[in-house]
Scaffold this active site. Sequence first.
Site, short mmCIF file in Angstrom:
data_model
loop_
_atom_site.label_atom_id
_atom_site.label_comp_id
_atom_site.label_asym_id
_atom_site.label_seq_id
_atom_site.Cartn_x
_atom_site.Cartn_y
_atom_site.Cartn_z
N SER A 138 -2.27 -6.87 -12.36
CA SER A 138 -0.87 -6.89 -11.89
C SER A 138 -0.02 -7.79 -12.77
O SER A 138 -0.49 -8.82 -13.26
CB SER A 138 -0.79 -7.37 -10.45
OG SER A 138 0.58 -7.43 -10.07
N LYS A 169 -6.30 -4.75 -5.40
CA LYS A 169 -5.05 -4.46 -6.12
C LYS A 169 -4.18 -3.48 -5.32
O LYS A 169 -2.95 -3.61 -5.27
CB LYS A 169 -5.36 -3.87 -7.51
CG LYS A 169 -4.12 -3.36 -8.26
CD LYS A 169 -3.19 -4.49 -8.60
CE LYS A 169 -1.84 -4.22 -9.19
NZ LYS A 169 -1.31 -2.98 -9.50
N HIS A 181 -2.52 -5.44 -2.71
CA HIS A 181 -1.44 -6.20 -3.39
C HIS A 181 -0.20 -5.32 -3.50
O HIS A 181 0.92 -5.74 -3.19
CB HIS A 181 -1.91 -6.64 -4.78
CG HIS A 181 -0.79 -7.06 -5.70
ND1 HIS A 181 0.02 -6.14 -6.33
CD2 HIS A 181 -0.34 -8.27 -6.07
CE1 HIS A 181 0.93 -6.77 -7.06
NE2 HIS A 181 0.73 -8.07 -6.92
N ASN A 182 -0.39 -4.09 -3.93
CA ASN A 182 0.76 -3.20 -4.09
C ASN A 182 1.40 -2.85 -2.75
O ASN A 182 2.62 -2.73 -2.66
CB ASN A 182 0.35 -1.92 -4.84
CG ASN A 182 0.27 -2.15 -6.33
OD1 ASN A 182 0.01 -3.26 -6.78
ND2 ASN A 182 0.49 -1.11 -7.12
N GLU A 228 3.45 -5.60 -1.96
CA GLU A 228 4.61 -5.52 -2.88
C GLU A 228 5.69 -4.58 -2.30
O GLU A 228 6.88 -4.89 -2.31
CB GLU A 228 4.10 -5.00 -4.23
CG GLU A 228 5.13 -4.69 -5.29
CD GLU A 228 4.47 -4.06 -6.54
OE1 GLU A 228 3.55 -4.66 -7.11
OE2 GLU A 228 4.90 -2.96 -6.94
C1 6PG Z 1 1.87 -4.50 -10.63
C2 6PG Z 1 2.65 -3.34 -10.08
C3 6PG Z 1 2.38 -2.11 -10.86
C4 6PG Z 1 3.44 -1.07 -10.67
C5 6PG Z 1 3.43 -0.42 -9.32
C6 6PG Z 1 4.71 0.33 -9.07
O1 6PG Z 1 1.15 -5.08 -9.84
O2 6PG Z 1 2.02 -4.82 -11.81
O3 6PG Z 1 2.29 -3.13 -8.76
O4 6PG Z 1 1.09 -1.72 -10.58
O5 6PG Z 1 4.68 -1.64 -10.90
O6 6PG Z 1 2.36 0.46 -9.30
O7 6PG Z 1 4.47 1.14 -8.01
P1 6PG Z 1 5.49 2.18 -7.47
O8 6PG Z 1 5.98 2.97 -8.66
O9 6PG Z 1 4.69 2.99 -6.51
O10 6PG Z 1 6.60 1.40 -6.84
#
Ligand code: 6PG
Length: 478
Positions: A128, A182, A185-186, A189
Amino acid sequence: MPAQIGVTGLAVMGANLARNFARNGYTVALHNRSVAKTDALLAAHGDEGDFIRTETLAELVENLEVPRRVLIMVKAGAPVDAVIEQLVPLLEAGDIVIDAGNSHYEDTRRREAALAEKGLHFVGVGVSGGEEGALLGPSIMPGGSRESYDALGPMLEKISAKVDGEPCCAWIGTDGAGHFVKMVHNGIEYADMQVIGEAYDLLRSGAGIEPAEQAAIFADWNKGDLASFLIEITAEVLGHVDAKTGKPFIDVVVDSAGQKGTGRWTVVSGLDLGSPVSGIAESVFARALSSQRGQRAEAQTALEGAVSEVALPENFVEDVRQALYASKLVSYAQGLDMLTSAAGEYGWDLKLDEIASLWRAGCIIRAELLKDITKAYAGGARPANLLFAPAFRDAIAAALPAWRRVVATAVQLGIPVPVFSSSLAYYDGLRRDRLPAALTQGLRDLFGAHTYGRIDAEGTFHTLWGGDKSEVAAVDTH
Ligand code: 6PG
């Protein structure tokens, strides 16, 4: 000199990880399906370290020290399987194949099992931090065998982000554990971004605070409990003015949020595990609703929006800040609870303090809060829920009056706050001594003889609803 690692797939994430390894003193063999990308990388950045240019996977493998480490950075899904298929015949027992993309953890479990049969290590690594993180120090979540971590971990730790010299990288657990963490984590996010969006909407549509002024508010919030990368960049985005129109940038962007799938995977997995990740789910649904542009356009005239007159609470901006903080805490609590459920399901020994600790820097959800979350689980402490850890229990209690005022005000104003409100419902649901689930059980028993438990006796029971309504001990039909 042979390379310590090979990287195949040199789009921006792969290229930046390769450069990060090289800048940290490793010799990196490079491969890409089209050689032009390899050459472009070497032309622009070849002087940053020791690279070996290769044109085929066979050549890449020939240039690696043993055990060979090959990092794949291609689009998740079928492309990963295609590269593995070409790579495996070229490798020997003990070699390590690394998938650093956003792969689904079930794919990683399948691939790990298949490669283990051939004596190969397959390491699914969550990375990430976006493009910049990949280059300057991402947060890294590696799964796979412990043995593979001994051969690979030190290199990953070296290129990772650091907090006070400690790497934001640690072995997460076997097979798909790294990609699972991960994924969560997303999911967090997604929720983090949605609660920020809800705060913005309340301040804009509720309190009439324009984006430029909000930029200053978010910058100020970034100095306190909410200090985090996403709050910091919110100030930047809200402060940005569109060069073409002179309008706030945010006002010229189409309000339909995209998604690549990791948030949805988190929710699907939460449903499978019976883990109530309601804040993450509402964030995914909020993106889906935003993308229903046809229906939204029709709703402008089709649906009535009568709202109550409401005076804003006196310290509305501060109330919103507290509601944002409390809702954010709930998202983390739900995400970590889901990790606990997954650990039980998949036999992973997930260490929540280590996971929180490696999210402290490098990754998208990096936040001051994660330092306190790390402390809440330190030394083997295992509060059954993050919200029970004394520091958070007290913080949320302090935020509660503001949180309730904000949700009530939003409802009256007709401003949707799905994560603020569902997080509050989760909090209230958790702490309620009796839930209406008892009624659900009664209904299920009446229409389908699904049985229920009693508060005063062991066993399962059924009421003869169609007969004399007497209660019988339920027969176990399984
Ligand atoms: C990270 C982000 C990366 C990406 C996402 C975006 O941890 O660096 O999470 O993996 O920016 O996958 O996800 P979406 O396009 O689904 O918002």
